[in-house]
Design an enzyme around this catalytic site. Structure first.
Site, PDB file in Angstrom:
ATOM      1  N   GLN A   1      -7.469   6.403   1.659  1.00  0.00           N
ATOM      2  CA  GLN A   1      -8.163   6.924   0.472  1.00  0.00           C
ATOM      3  C   GLN A   1      -9.528   6.257   0.292  1.00  0.00           C
ATOM      4  O   GLN A   1     -10.530   6.923  -0.018  1.00  0.00           O
ATOM      5  CB  GLN A   1      -7.303   6.708  -0.782  1.00  0.00           C
ATOM      6  CG  GLN A   1      -6.043   7.564  -0.831  1.00  0.00           C
ATOM      7  CD  GLN A   1      -4.869   6.974  -0.046  1.00  0.00           C
ATOM      8  OE1 GLN A   1      -5.009   5.978   0.648  1.00  0.00           O
ATOM      9  NE2 GLN A   1      -3.706   7.601  -0.168  1.00  0.00           N
ATOM     10  N   THR A   2      -9.563   4.939   0.507  1.00  0.00           N
ATOM     11  CA  THR A   2     -10.826   4.194   0.386  1.00  0.00           C
ATOM     12  C   THR A   2     -11.843   4.682   1.406  1.00  0.00           C
ATOM     13  O   THR A   2     -13.016   4.891   1.095  1.00  0.00           O
ATOM     14  CB  THR A   2     -10.573   2.684   0.588  1.00  0.00           C
ATOM     15  OG1 THR A   2      -9.618   2.247  -0.369  1.00  0.00           O
ATOM     16  CG2 THR A   2     -11.859   1.884   0.426  1.00  0.00           C
ATOM     17  N   ARG A   3     -11.386   4.883   2.630  1.00  0.00           N
ATOM     18  CA  ARG A   3     -12.311   5.323   3.683  1.00  0.00           C
ATOM     19  C   ARG A   3     -12.851   6.725   3.406  1.00  0.00           C
ATOM     20  O   ARG A   3     -14.024   7.008   3.647  1.00  0.00           O
ATOM     21  CB  ARG A   3     -11.602   5.304   5.042  1.00  0.00           C
ATOM     22  CG  ARG A   3     -11.290   3.898   5.517  1.00  0.00           C
ATOM     23  CD  ARG A   3     -10.821   3.896   6.937  1.00  0.00           C
ATOM     24  NE  ARG A   3     -10.029   2.714   7.240  1.00  0.00           N
ATOM     25  CZ  ARG A   3      -9.690   2.335   8.455  1.00  0.00           C
ATOM     26  NH1 ARG A   3     -10.061   3.055   9.484  1.00  0.00           N
ATOM     27  NH2 ARG A   3      -8.979   1.256   8.638  1.00  0.00           N
TER      28      ARG A   3
ATOM     29  N   CYS B   1      -7.392 -11.769  23.123  1.00  0.00           N
ATOM     30  CA  CYS B   1      -8.729 -11.294  22.717  1.00  0.00           C
ATOM     31  C   CYS B   1      -8.652  -9.830  22.305  1.00  0.00           C
ATOM     32  O   CYS B   1      -8.012  -9.035  22.977  1.00  0.00           O
ATOM     33  CB  CYS B   1      -9.691 -11.446  23.898  1.00  0.00           C
ATOM     34  SG  CYS B   1     -11.241 -10.560  23.717  1.00  0.00           S
TER      35      CYS B   1
ATOM     36  N   SER C   1     -13.468   0.076  14.419  1.00  0.00           N
ATOM     37  CA  SER C   1     -12.594  -0.130  15.575  1.00  0.00           C
ATOM     38  C   SER C   1     -13.416  -0.243  16.864  1.00  0.00           C
ATOM     39  O   SER C   1     -14.170   0.671  17.211  1.00  0.00           O
ATOM     40  CB  SER C   1     -11.619   1.046  15.680  1.00  0.00           C
ATOM     41  OG  SER C   1     -11.084   1.150  16.988  1.00  0.00           O
ATOM     42  N   LEU C   2     -13.255  -1.342  17.568  1.00  0.00           N
ATOM     43  CA  LEU C   2     -13.955  -1.511  18.849  1.00  0.00           C
ATOM     44  C   LEU C   2     -13.532  -0.436  19.840  1.00  0.00           C
ATOM     45  O   LEU C   2     -14.350   0.061  20.615  1.00  0.00           O
ATOM     46  CB  LEU C   2     -13.644  -2.892  19.442  1.00  0.00           C
ATOM     47  CG  LEU C   2     -14.144  -4.120  18.682  1.00  0.00           C
ATOM     48  CD1 LEU C   2     -13.742  -5.389  19.425  1.00  0.00           C
ATOM     49  CD2 LEU C   2     -15.656  -4.076  18.506  1.00  0.00           C
ATOM     50  N   ARG C   3     -12.254  -0.086  19.830  1.00  0.00           N
ATOM     51  CA  ARG C   3     -11.755   0.943  20.755  1.00  0.00           C
ATOM     52  C   ARG C   3     -12.391   2.301  20.457  1.00  0.00           C
ATOM     53  O   ARG C   3     -12.906   2.964  21.360  1.00  0.00           O
ATOM     54  CB  ARG C   3     -10.226   1.041  20.633  1.00  0.00           C
ATOM     55  CG  ARG C   3      -9.597   2.176  21.440  1.00  0.00           C
ATOM     56  CD  ARG C   3      -8.096   2.282  21.175  1.00  0.00           C
ATOM     57  NE  ARG C   3      -7.812   2.501  19.766  1.00  0.00           N
ATOM     58  CZ  ARG C   3      -7.747   3.682  19.176  1.00  0.00           C
ATOM     59  NH1 ARG C   3      -7.956   4.782  19.883  1.00  0.00           N
ATOM     60  NH2 ARG C   3      -7.474   3.792  17.889  1.00  0.00           N
ATOM     61  N   ARG C   4     -12.364   2.707  19.195  1.00  0.00           N
ATOM     62  CA  ARG C   4     -12.928   4.014  18.850  1.00  0.00           C
ATOM     63  C   ARG C   4     -14.422   4.070  19.160  1.00  0.00           C
ATOM     64  O   ARG C   4     -14.938   5.070  19.675  1.00  0.00           O
ATOM     65  CB  ARG C   4     -12.653   4.324  17.376  1.00  0.00           C
ATOM     66  CG  ARG C   4     -11.190   4.672  17.109  1.00  0.00           C
ATOM     67  CD  ARG C   4     -10.837   4.674  15.635  1.00  0.00           C
ATOM     68  NE  ARG C   4      -9.449   5.095  15.424  1.00  0.00           N
ATOM     69  CZ  ARG C   4      -8.751   4.865  14.331  1.00  0.00           C
ATOM     70  NH1 ARG C   4      -9.301   4.200  13.318  1.00  0.00           N
ATOM     71  NH2 ARG C   4      -7.497   5.273  14.211  1.00  0.00           N
TER      72      ARG C   4
ATOM     73  N   LYS D   1       1.136  -0.768  15.576  1.00  0.00           N
ATOM     74  CA  LYS D   1      -0.149  -1.140  16.196  1.00  0.00           C
ATOM     75  C   LYS D   1      -0.804  -2.326  15.490  1.00  0.00           C
ATOM     76  O   LYS D   1      -1.713  -2.947  16.027  1.00  0.00           O
ATOM     77  CB  LYS D   1      -1.091   0.055  16.294  1.00  0.00           C
ATOM     78  CG  LYS D   1      -1.867   0.444  15.072  1.00  0.00           C
ATOM     79  CD  LYS D   1      -2.759   1.646  15.382  1.00  0.00           C
ATOM     80  CE  LYS D   1      -3.439   2.213  14.170  1.00  0.00           C
ATOM     81  NZ  LYS D   1      -4.498   1.415  13.602  1.00  0.00           N
ATOM     82  N   ASP D   2      -0.326  -2.675  14.267  1.00  0.00           N
ATOM     83  CA  ASP D   2      -0.844  -3.845  13.569  1.00  0.00           C
ATOM     84  C   ASP D   2      -0.133  -5.143  13.970  1.00  0.00           C
ATOM     85  O   ASP D   2      -0.552  -6.224  13.570  1.00  0.00           O
ATOM     86  CB  ASP D   2      -0.671  -3.680  12.043  1.00  0.00           C
ATOM     87  CG  ASP D   2      -1.516  -2.542  11.484  1.00  0.00           C
ATOM     88  OD1 ASP D   2      -2.537  -2.205  12.110  1.00  0.00           O
ATOM     89  OD2 ASP D   2      -1.150  -2.003  10.428  1.00  0.00           O
TER      90      ASP D   2
ATOM     91  N   SER E   1       0.842  -1.203   0.000  1.00  0.00           N
ATOM     92  CA  SER E   1       0.000   0.000   0.000  1.00  0.00           C
ATOM     93  C   SER E   1       0.874   1.249   0.000  1.00  0.00           C
ATOM     94  O   SER E   1       2.061   1.212   0.356  1.00  0.00           O
ATOM     95  CB  SER E   1      -0.908   0.011   1.228  1.00  0.00           C
ATOM     96  OG  SER E   1      -0.153   0.291   2.397  1.00  0.00           O
TER      97      SER E   1
ATOM     98  N   THR F   1     -16.818   3.683  11.707  1.00  0.00           N
ATOM     99  CA  THR F   1     -15.580   3.095  12.204  1.00  0.00           C
ATOM    100  C   THR F   1     -15.840   1.646  12.577  1.00  0.00           C
ATOM    101  O   THR F   1     -16.903   1.328  13.111  1.00  0.00           O
ATOM    102  CB  THR F   1     -15.000   3.855  13.412  1.00  0.00           C
ATOM    103  OG1 THR F   1     -13.830   3.161  13.879  1.00  0.00           O
ATOM    104  CG2 THR F   1     -15.997   3.967  14.555  1.00  0.00           C
TER     105      THR F   1
ATOM    106  N   ARG G   1     -13.964  -0.069   6.239  1.00  0.00           N
ATOM    107  CA  ARG G   1     -12.630  -0.675   6.195  1.00  0.00           C
ATOM    108  C   ARG G   1     -11.888  -0.156   4.970  1.00  0.00           C
ATOM    109  O   ARG G   1     -12.456   0.514   4.126  1.00  0.00           O
ATOM    110  CB  ARG G   1     -12.722  -2.209   6.140  1.00  0.00           C
ATOM    111  CG  ARG G   1     -13.367  -2.802   7.378  1.00  0.00           C
ATOM    112  CD  ARG G   1     -13.260  -4.316   7.447  1.00  0.00           C
ATOM    113  NE  ARG G   1     -14.024  -4.837   8.568  1.00  0.00           N
ATOM    114  CZ  ARG G   1     -13.605  -4.847   9.827  1.00  0.00           C
ATOM    115  NH1 ARG G   1     -12.424  -4.359  10.130  1.00  0.00           N
ATOM    116  NH2 ARG G   1     -14.352  -5.332  10.789  1.00  0.00           N
ATOM    117  N   GLY G   2     -10.600  -0.507   4.879  1.00  0.00           N
ATOM    118  CA  GLY G   2      -9.809  -0.100   3.731  1.00  0.00           C
ATOM    119  C   GLY G   2      -8.764   0.928   4.108  1.00  0.00           C
ATOM    120  O   GLY G   2      -8.684   1.379   5.253  1.00  0.00           O
ATOM    121  N   ASN G   3      -7.943   1.313   3.119  1.00  0.00           N
ATOM    122  CA  ASN G   3      -6.910   2.305   3.390  1.00  0.00           C
ATOM    123  C   ASN G   3      -7.527   3.709   3.514  1.00  0.00           C
ATOM    124  O   ASN G   3      -8.740   3.875   3.365  1.00  0.00           O
ATOM    125  CB  ASN G   3      -5.814   2.265   2.308  1.00  0.00           C
ATOM    126  CG  ASN G   3      -6.366   2.568   0.914  1.00  0.00           C
ATOM    127  OD1 ASN G   3      -7.299   3.342   0.757  1.00  0.00           O
ATOM    128  ND2 ASN G   3      -5.781   1.955  -0.095  1.00  0.00           N
TER     129      ASN G   3
END
Length: 302
Positions: free
Chosen positions: A148-150, A234, A124-127, A79-80, A11, A122, A144-146
């Site tokens: 630009q996609t988002r 988890c 993301s569970l955290r967000r 973070k990934d 990417s 979003t 989801r996606g990069n």
């Protein structure tokens, strides 16, 4: 020495991160070669890779390439990267953290809405959880996606705004309006580029030490130790951020229920010493203060 083969995902953002590592190495007079690794399920695995049952969605193909000697090092957004790594792979170097924050990006039609009125996109569970803690009636869509996609989905979709990592926006030099969200504690190690290597490649790993940013390493290892102690494998709404101020570290972190109604937070300032595992220490305090039951509840809901 022959050039160091730098493995990366394909990417735009991943390639930028790989070039940043290459720049650091070139500044120390080392030759580099960037090797984009296209995701593939049919690689020839010559040795067992995930003996621990770990499946890092964004790191697996690079792990395979490292173990098969197709590359010398792999560059990741930290973070990934799972907190448990495959056998013979380790994080060798961390570049200096730049932008750890999450930011809000609105579509034009929602620019005058209050935060509590926004329908957010979003996954993301955290967000989601941290947003619900502050705005309990919020509605969400998956996205989801990069980057630009988002952003494209934001313009086309039936929602008002999305939340992105500021690091990605800055690294891609994107000219877009965003708002800071100080109530969102970042994901552990957000905004940090990490370099993974093979534990047998001693010479290359020694070279990588020369580009390692020690203060960033101290902070993100603390955040990742907090995460791994809480998680037990988890995925959960967990934020953690450590920052060094002169001779002190401030560590802010929280574990939230999926609906945001129950958040167990910690905010500590202390003098650092390398003998103590502060991330684990603070995670255990959270677990003892109701975090254990909360993690059980989250696991049953996911």
């Amino acid at each position: 020495m022959k050039s160091i083969r730098i493995g990366t995902r394909n990417s735009a953002l991943a390639l930028w991160q790989a070039r940043e590592v290459a720049r650091h190495l070139q500044n120390s007079n080392y030759l580099t070669e960037i090797v984009p690794i296209v995701s593939s399920g049919d690689k020839n695995l010559t040795q067992p890779l995930y003996s621990l049952g770990i499946t890092g969605v964004f790191t697996r193909d690079l792990d395979v390439a490292l173990l098969n000697d197709e590359i010398d090092i792999a560059v990741h957004s930290l973070k990934d990267v799972p907190t448990q790594l495959p056998q013979n792979i380790e994080i060798i170097a961390y570049l200096e953290r730049d932008f750890p924050q999450d930011v809000l990006i609105r579509k034009e039609s929602a620019k005058n809405k209050e935060f509590h009125e926004l329908k957010l996109a979003t996954s993301s569970l955290r967000r989601r959880a941290f947003w619900l803690k502050n705005f309990p009636n919020a509605e969400f869509s998956d996205i989801r996606g990069n980057i630009q996609t988002r952003l494209q989905k934001l313009e086309e979709g039936d929602f008002d705004a999305t939340i992105l990592s500021l690091a990605g926006i800055k690294r891609m030099k994107m000219d877009i309006d965003y708002e800071m969200l100080p109530f969102l504690i970042p994901a552990p190690s957000q905004g940090v580029i990490a370099v993974a290597g093979h534990s047998d490649k001693k010479e290359i790993n020694e070279i990588l030490q020369s580009i390692n940013h020690q203060s960033t390493q101290i902070c993100v290892e603390m955040e990742r130790n907090f995460l791994s102690t809480l998680e037990g494998g988890c995925t959960a709404p967990i934020g953690a951020f450590a920052e060094i101020f002169e001779d002190q570290i401030r560590f802010k972190a929280a574990l939230c229920s999926l609906d945001g109604k129950n958040c167990i937070a910690t905010d500590e300032s202390f003098v650092y010493n390398e003998e103590e595992n502060f991330g684990e220490k603070f995670a255990k305090i959270v677990l003892e203060n109701g975090g254990k039951e909360l993690m059980t509840e989250i696991k049953s809901q996911i």
